[in-house]
Motif scaffolding. Structure first.
Motif, mmCIF file in Angstrom:
data_model
loop_
_atom_site.group_PDB
_atom_site.id
_atom_site.type_symbol
_atom_site.label_atom_id
_atom_site.label_comp_id
_atom_site.label_asym_id
_atom_site.label_seq_id
_atom_site.Cartn_x
_atom_site.Cartn_y
_atom_site.Cartn_z
ATOM 1 N N ARG A 70 12.498 10.757 6.844
ATOM 2 C CA ARG A 70 11.486 11.793 6.589
ATOM 3 C C ARG A 70 10.667 11.463 5.343
ATOM 4 N NH1 ARG A 70 11.758 18.132 7.314
ATOM 5 N NH2 ARG A 70 9.731 18.622 6.430
ATOM 6 N N GLN A 71 11.336 11.047 4.286
ATOM 7 C CA GLN A 71 10.631 10.701 3.052
ATOM 8 C C GLN A 71 9.680 9.526 3.284
ATOM 9 O OE1 GLN A 71 13.180 9.505 -0.194
ATOM 10 N NE2 GLN A 71 11.564 9.775 -1.701
ATOM 11 N N ALA A 72 10.143 8.519 4.008
ATOM 12 C CA ALA A 72 9.307 7.344 4.271
ATOM 13 C C ALA A 72 8.100 7.705 5.127
ATOM 14 C CB ALA A 72 10.132 6.259 4.955
ATOM 15 N N LEU A 73 8.325 8.440 6.201
ATOM 16 C CA LEU A 73 7.219 8.787 7.091
ATOM 17 C C LEU A 73 6.230 9.717 6.389
ATOM 18 C CD1 LEU A 73 6.239 8.085 9.881
ATOM 19 C CD2 LEU A 73 7.473 10.054 10.772
ATOM 20 N N SER A 74 6.730 10.627 5.580
ATOM 21 C CA SER A 74 5.839 11.509 4.810
ATOM 22 C C SER A 74 4.973 10.697 3.857
ATOM 23 C CB SER A 74 6.654 12.536 4.025
ATOM 24 O OG SER A 74 7.309 13.420 4.899
ATOM 25 N N ARG A 75 5.566 9.707 3.226
ATOM 26 C CA ARG A 75 4.801 8.862 2.306
ATOM 27 C C ARG A 75 3.766 8.032 3.062
ATOM 28 N NH1 ARG A 75 7.018 4.176 -1.751
ATOM 29 N NH2 ARG A 75 4.973 3.308 -2.169
ATOM 30 N N ILE A 76 4.180 7.444 4.178
ATOM 31 C CA ILE A 76 3.264 6.624 4.970
ATOM 32 C C ILE A 76 2.069 7.447 5.444
ATOM 33 C CG2 ILE A 76 3.043 5.403 7.182
ATOM 34 C CD1 ILE A 76 5.973 4.425 6.694
ATOM 35 N N LEU A 77 2.333 8.698 5.822
ATOM 36 C CA LEU A 77 1.277 9.576 6.335
ATOM 37 C C LEU A 77 0.573 10.378 5.236
ATOM 38 C CD1 LEU A 77 3.170 10.906 9.475
ATOM 39 C CD2 LEU A 77 1.339 9.196 9.414
ATOM 40 N N CYS A 78 0.974 10.159 3.979
ATOM 41 C CA CYS A 78 0.387 10.877 2.831
ATOM 42 C C CYS A 78 0.519 12.390 2.998
ATOM 43 C CB CYS A 78 -1.075 10.490 2.626
ATOM 44 S SG CYS A 78 -1.306 8.758 2.252
ATOM 45 N N ARG A 79 1.709 12.832 3.370
ATOM 46 C CA ARG A 79 1.957 14.278 3.535
ATOM 47 C C ARG A 79 2.856 14.794 2.440
ATOM 48 N NH1 ARG A 79 2.954 15.237 9.947
ATOM 49 N NH2 ARG A 79 0.948 14.488 10.642
ATOM 50 N N ALA A 84 14.756 11.863 15.914
ATOM 51 C CA ALA A 84 14.370 13.070 16.657
ATOM 52 C C ALA A 84 14.127 14.239 15.704
ATOM 53 C CB ALA A 84 15.447 13.422 17.680
ATOM 54 N N ALA A 85 14.986 14.393 14.695
ATOM 55 C CA ALA A 85 14.828 15.486 13.727
ATOM 56 C C ALA A 85 13.540 15.330 12.918
ATOM 57 C CB ALA A 85 16.039 15.534 12.791
ATOM 58 N N VAL A 86 13.258 14.115 12.472
ATOM 59 C CA VAL A 86 12.050 13.868 11.677
ATOM 60 C C VAL A 86 10.805 14.012 12.546
ATOM 61 C CG1 VAL A 86 10.795 12.115 10.356
ATOM 62 C CG2 VAL A 86 13.246 12.445 9.994
ATOM 63 N N SER A 87 10.875 13.518 13.755
ATOM 64 C CA SER A 87 9.756 13.641 14.687
ATOM 65 C C SER A 87 9.412 15.109 14.915
ATOM 66 C CB SER A 87 10.117 12.965 16.010
ATOM 67 O OG SER A 87 9.073 13.094 16.933
ATOM 68 N N HIS A 88 10.428 15.926 15.124
ATOM 69 C CA HIS A 88 10.224 17.364 15.344
ATOM 70 C C HIS A 88 9.670 18.039 14.083
ATOM 71 C CE1 HIS A 88 10.837 21.355 16.974
ATOM 72 N NE2 HIS A 88 11.470 21.679 15.852
ATOM 73 N N SER A 107 0.860 -1.184 0.000
ATOM 74 C CA SER A 107 0.000 0.000 0.000
ATOM 75 C C SER A 107 0.893 1.229 0.000
ATOM 76 C CB SER A 107 -0.925 0.007 1.220
ATOM 77 O OG SER A 107 -0.252 0.471 2.364
ATOM 78 N N ALA A 108 0.287 2.395 -0.072
ATOM 79 C CA ALA A 108 1.051 3.641 0.000
ATOM 80 C C ALA A 108 1.688 3.810 1.372
ATOM 81 C CB ALA A 108 0.143 4.823 -0.309
ATOM 82 N N ALA A 109 1.184 3.106 2.376
ATOM 83 C CA ALA A 109 1.713 3.206 3.736
ATOM 84 C C ALA A 109 2.813 2.190 4.005
ATOM 85 C CB ALA A 109 0.584 3.038 4.748
ATOM 86 N N VAL A 110 3.346 1.584 2.945
ATOM 87 C CA VAL A 110 4.459 0.645 3.044
ATOM 88 C C VAL A 110 5.491 1.074 2.009
ATOM 89 C CG1 VAL A 110 5.194 -1.743 2.737
ATOM 90 C CG2 VAL A 110 2.992 -1.254 3.814
ATOM 91 N N VAL A 111 6.705 1.360 2.465
ATOM 92 C CA VAL A 111 7.755 1.837 1.573
ATOM 93 C C VAL A 111 8.676 0.678 1.223
ATOM 94 C CG1 VAL A 111 9.670 3.451 1.318
ATOM 95 C CG2 VAL A 111 7.647 4.122 2.634
ATOM 96 N N THR A 112 8.727 0.362 -0.064
ATOM 97 C CA THR A 112 9.635 -0.684 -0.545
ATOM 98 C C THR A 112 10.427 -0.116 -1.709
ATOM 99 O OG1 THR A 112 8.156 -1.593 -2.221
ATOM 100 C CG2 THR A 112 7.927 -2.475 0.012
ATOM 101 N N GLY A 113 11.452 -0.781 -2.088
ATOM 102 C CA GLY A 113 12.216 -0.380 -3.255
ATOM 103 C C GLY A 113 11.753 -1.109 -4.498
ATOM 104 N N GLN A 114 10.573 -1.706 -4.434
ATOM 105 C CA GLN A 114 10.064 -2.514 -5.534
ATOM 106 C C GLN A 114 8.998 -1.751 -6.308
ATOM 107 O OE1 GLN A 114 8.647 -5.883 -3.376
ATOM 108 N NE2 GLN A 114 10.688 -6.632 -2.905
#
Length: 142
Positions: free
Chosen positions: A133-142, A77-81, A12-19
């Motif tokens: 950051r890129q992965a979490l943004s993708r998972i959260l659709c931001r 910590a940086a991405v969380s902030h 899904s869009a909430a799972v980041v793979t290199g495939q």
């Protein structure tokens, strides 16, 4: 039956793979949970802080980052902030963890609040903050 309930992998869009993208409705059975994106985080008993604990008990109520490398703490910590999303970071030193997940000590799993692996980094990347950051943004659709 156990494999059907626990041993599956989904995309899904909430799972980041290199495939390349696949049909999101397609479910794949897996024989072994070793931290593949789209599978539940592997459960095993490890030694942490002198106590035997379950890897599932190390997960936070939100996102969790499981790694063997302290350098991930700063990136998390940086991405969380930056994104306003708490990330609980656990540094694991038990060899059983590395054997079960087949991660290098610098690798990491970003685990979503539903205990599914959202991102797998096999080793420490050149830009861990950017990757996370890129992965979490993708998972959260931001």
């Amino acid at each position: 039956m156990f494999q059907l309930l626990i041993g599956y992998r989904y995309h899904s869009a909430a799972v980041v793979t290199g495939q390349p993208a696949v049909d999101p409705d397609e479910v794949h059975l897996v024989d072994e949970l070793c931290g593949q994106p789209g599978t539940r985080v592997p459960h095993l008993w490890i030694w942490q802080g002198g106590q035997r604990v379950s890897t599932l008990d190390l997960l936070g109520p939100g996102f969790s980052l499981l790694t063997g490398d302290e350098r991930w703490r700063e990136a998390a910590a940086a991405v969380s902030h930056a994104l306003g999303v708490p990330i609980a970071t656990q540094c694991l030193g038990d060899e059983a963890w590395f054997a079960a997940t087949r991660l290098a000590p610098g690798g990491a799993l970003l685990v979503r609040p539903d205990d599914f692996v959202g991102l797998r980094c096999g080793e420490f990347p050149a830009d861990p903050t950017g990757v996370l950051r890129q992965a979490l943004s993708r998972i959260l659709c931001r």
